[in-house]
Design an enzyme around this catalytic site. Structure first.
Site, mmCIF file in Angstrom:
data_model
loop_
_atom_site.group_PDB
_atom_site.id
_atom_site.type_symbol
_atom_site.label_atom_id
_atom_site.label_comp_id
_atom_site.label_asym_id
_atom_site.label_seq_id
_atom_site.Cartn_x
_atom_site.Cartn_y
_atom_site.Cartn_z
ATOM 1 N N GLY A 9 -7.872 5.729 -0.025
ATOM 2 C CA GLY A 9 -7.744 5.562 -1.632
ATOM 3 C C GLY A 9 -8.112 4.642 -2.044
ATOM 4 N N ARG A 13 -7.746 4.780 -11.273
ATOM 5 C CA ARG A 13 -6.900 3.716 -11.944
ATOM 6 C C ARG A 13 -6.251 2.790 -11.794
ATOM 7 N NH1 ARG A 13 -3.813 9.131 -12.257
ATOM 8 N NH2 ARG A 13 -4.268 9.665 -10.322
ATOM 9 N N LYS A 346 7.963 -34.060 -0.397
ATOM 10 C CA LYS A 346 7.747 -33.141 0.483
ATOM 11 C C LYS A 346 7.724 -34.096 1.835
ATOM 12 C CE LYS A 346 3.303 -34.150 1.825
ATOM 13 N NZ LYS A 346 2.050 -34.413 2.345
ATOM 14 N N ARG A 435 6.580 -58.501 -8.675
ATOM 15 C CA ARG A 435 6.255 -58.923 -10.019
ATOM 16 C C ARG A 435 5.520 -59.887 -9.783
ATOM 17 N NH1 ARG A 435 11.678 -58.802 -12.109
ATOM 18 N NH2 ARG A 435 12.123 -56.787 -10.779
HETATM 19 C C1 UD1 Z 1 -1.099 14.520 -2.589
HETATM 20 C C2 UD1 Z 1 -0.706 16.520 -2.140
HETATM 21 C C3 UD1 Z 1 0.128 17.210 -3.106
HETATM 22 C C4 UD1 Z 1 1.216 15.638 -3.556
HETATM 23 C C5 UD1 Z 1 0.660 14.776 -3.477
HETATM 24 C C6 UD1 Z 1 1.611 13.597 -3.736
HETATM 25 C C7 UD1 Z 1 -3.124 17.512 -1.213
HETATM 26 C C8 UD1 Z 1 -4.113 18.763 -1.351
HETATM 27 N N1 UD1 Z 1 -1.873 17.157 -1.630
HETATM 28 O O1 UD1 Z 1 -1.667 15.342 -4.659
HETATM 29 O O2 UD1 Z 1 0.859 18.282 -3.286
HETATM 30 O O3 UD1 Z 1 2.119 16.231 -4.241
HETATM 31 O O4 UD1 Z 1 -0.448 14.317 -2.659
HETATM 32 O O5 UD1 Z 1 1.112 12.487 -3.954
HETATM 33 O O6 UD1 Z 1 -2.986 17.012 0.234
HETATM 34 N N2 UD1 Z 1 -6.243 10.503 1.271
HETATM 35 C C9 UD1 Z 1 -7.523 9.946 2.194
HETATM 36 N N3 UD1 Z 1 -9.075 10.687 1.617
HETATM 37 C C10 UD1 Z 1 -8.866 11.718 1.805
HETATM 38 C C11 UD1 Z 1 -7.812 11.945 -0.009
HETATM 39 C C12 UD1 Z 1 -6.621 11.105 0.222
HETATM 40 O O7 UD1 Z 1 -6.652 8.822 2.531
HETATM 41 O O8 UD1 Z 1 -9.952 11.865 1.123
HETATM 42 C C13 UD1 Z 1 -4.580 10.039 0.963
HETATM 43 C C14 UD1 Z 1 -4.436 8.899 -0.802
HETATM 44 O O9 UD1 Z 1 -4.482 7.518 -0.369
HETATM 45 C C15 UD1 Z 1 -3.309 8.771 -0.350
HETATM 46 C C16 UD1 Z 1 -2.874 10.430 -0.195
HETATM 47 O O10 UD1 Z 1 -3.710 10.645 0.963
HETATM 48 O O11 UD1 Z 1 -2.424 7.781 -0.649
HETATM 49 C C17 UD1 Z 1 -2.975 11.637 -1.004
HETATM 50 O O12 UD1 Z 1 -4.062 11.342 -1.945
HETATM 51 P P1 UD1 Z 1 -3.920 11.696 -3.782
HETATM 52 O O13 UD1 Z 1 -6.093 12.255 -4.077
HETATM 53 O O14 UD1 Z 1 -3.630 11.328 -4.170
HETATM 54 O O15 UD1 Z 1 -3.409 13.417 -3.036
HETATM 55 P P2 UD1 Z 1 -2.649 14.527 -4.798
HETATM 56 O O16 UD1 Z 1 -3.684 14.570 -5.314
HETATM 57 O O17 UD1 Z 1 -1.959 13.499 -5.721
#
Ligand code: UD1
Ligand code: CA
Length: 452
Positions: A9, A13, A346, A435
């Site tokens: 990710g 935000r 230092k 001096r």
């Molecule tokens: C996910 C879970 C949700 C859980 C929540 C907890 C799923 C479908 N949902 O939702 O049930 O309550 O986390 O925080 O699994 N990421 C990737 N690649 C992607 C998508 C996400 O690496 O394509 C990583 C993100 O960087 C992050 C994590 O996976 O570290 C969670 O992704 P995020 O999109 O935040 O999931 P949530 O919608 O919060």
């Protein structure tokens, strides 16, 4: 086990050009915290899934025990784990962690892994007063039957307070099969990792769950406010640990530890101090308000007065530092050394009971015992190209406002008169003064202002 850490990710935000998982918590990238917990479990394989634009993640976190896998497009958590499939060892289960969930503890992970065993699907869940945004755990007869995401849930499902932390542990062979069968037929058009629950049940594989000891372990970071909230929770936990170990903190809400702080007995730390890297405070050390101490060791009974900045320093027992002192890397002070206000040290050894109490610079020097360095004395260690050493032997007295032009040596017991520019060695036991001789012009008339 195999461990897969999802870190693809960008974190829209966060409003930052730095990938989300590299944002620091307690001075260290969130992902580094997760990797520490992961490594504590001794995984067979440790895989980090990074995303488009996340090359910095790879660069910053590079280590021999890590395998990096790129997820070109962020098509969901299930798709992210799928990218790691070729790296996973079939003979051990796979634990999935999130790079943006930094405070997850080793103990909770161990519990999940042992609850799941080698053949069940384990989900780490937590009860939240406000479950908004999380996937809800849907149970029938007490058993987990599916996880419903915020955007997909109906009213009854969204009323559930038990949520998915996202951390799961699955047997690897069926996991690979389940991941390959995922579809993106949902509100977000994503391949949800959570859909493996239905796949497991269809295969007759039990889905079990455990909880972490603390809710904050499961808290993820999507924004700066959430990062700041977790930082405070983490700092409060560190402060609680210090207090429990007997350290006196003037205010546990006003200390920041970004690294490891080790304290002896009867240590007192006043407000607004920041400790970075590895810091050791010996028995009876006191640290006054507003100090920054990084990678330093402070001997027993030493007093660090207010507004000091220490980095890479070794302070001997019983020393008095500050207020407003700066100790830079390689400052190595013996016992009962006094370094006063606006003194910078230092890469210098200063032996026992020597003093530089006001406005001085001691750089690239060896200073003996019982030396007095007067106000405004400066070691001129840099000629514009190279650094040179100054040697000041035991019992030397350096008067105020002296310049010691290195390389230069002041022999034992020598006195350097105030205002001297020392360019040649001062013999032991001598008085050296460079001096300009004082003159007096009697009846001196000051100039007066010209009339216009
Ligand atoms: C996910 C879970 C949700 C859980 C929540 C907890 C799923 C479908 N949902 O939702 O049930 O309550 O986390 O925080 O699994 N990421 C990737 N690649 C992607 C998508 C996400 O690496 O394509 C990583 C993100 O960087 C992050 C994590 O996976 O570290 C969670 O992704 P995020 O999109 O935040 O999931 P949530 O919608 O919060
Ligand atoms: Ca999230």
């Amino acid at each position: 086990m195999n461990i897969v850490v999802l870190a693809a990710g960008m974190g829209k935000r966060m409003y930052s050009s730095v990938p989300k998982v590299l944002h620091p918590l307690a001075g260290k990238p969130m992902l580094a915290h997760v990797l520490d917990s992961a490594r504590a479990l001794n995984p067979k394989k440790l895989v980090v899934v990074y995303g488009h634009g996340g090359e910095l993640v790879r660069e910053r976190m590079a280590a021999d025990d890590l395998v990096f896998v790129k997820q070109e497009k962020q098509l969901g958590t299930g798709h992210a784990v799928l990218q790691a499939v070729p790296e996973l060892d079939d003979t051990v289960p796979t634990l999935v962690l999130y790079g943006d969930c930094p405070l997850i503890d080793q103990v909770s992970l161990e519990r999940l892994v042992s609850t799941a065993g080698g053949h069940q699907l384990g989900v780490l869940t937590v009860e939240l007063d406000d479950p908004t945004g999380y996937g809800r755990i849907i149970r029938e007869d007490g058993r987990i039957v599916r996880i419903v995401e915020q955007k997909d849930g109906n009213e009854a499902e969204l009323a559930v307070k038990e949520v998915n932390t996202g951390i799961v542990c699955a047997p690897t062979v069926p996991l690979k099969r389940w991941l390959a069968s995922l579809t993106n037929n949902n509100a977000q058009g994503e391949y949800y990792l959570t859909d493996i629950i239905g796949r497991a049940l269809a295969d007759g594989i039990a889905v079990v769950s455990t909880h972490p000891d603390n809710i904050w372990e499961a808290m993820g970071v999507n924004s700066k406010p959430q990062l700041a909230e977790l930082e405070r929770i983490h700092q409060r936990n560190i402060a609680a640990g210090l207090l429990a170990a007997g350290v006196t903190l003037a205010d546990p809400a006003r200390i920041d530890v970004r690294g490891s702080l080790t304290c002896g007995r009867d240590v007192f730390i006043d407000v607004n101090c920041v400790f970075e890297g590895d810091v050791e405070l010996g028995d009876g050390v006191t640290v006054s308000p507003n100090c920054v101490i990084r990678d330093s060791k402070i001997g027993a009974g030493a007093e660090i007065r207010g507004f000091c900045h220490l980095e890479g320093a070794n302070v001997g027992a019983g020393s008095l530092i500050g207020p407003y002192a700066r100790l830079r890397p390689g400052a190595d002070l013996g016992e009962e050394v006094h370094i006063g206000n606006f003194v910078e040290v230092k890469n210098s050894r200063i032996a026992a009971q020597s003093k530089a109490n006001h406005l001085a610079y001691v750089g690239d020097s060896s200073v003996g015992e019982r030396v007095n360095i007067g106000a405004g004395a400066i070691t001129c260690n840099y000629d514009g190209a190279n650094k040179h050493r100054t040697v000041i032997e035991d019992d030397v007295f350096i008067g105020t406002n002296c310049e010691l032009v290195a390389p230069v040596k002041v022999g034992a017991g020598a006195t350097v008169g105030a205002g001297t520019t020392l360019t040649r060695d001062a013999p032991a036991g001598s008085l050296v003064v460079s001096r300009v001789k004082q003159t007096a012009i009697a009846g001196w008339k000051r100039p007066t202002k010209n009339k216009k």
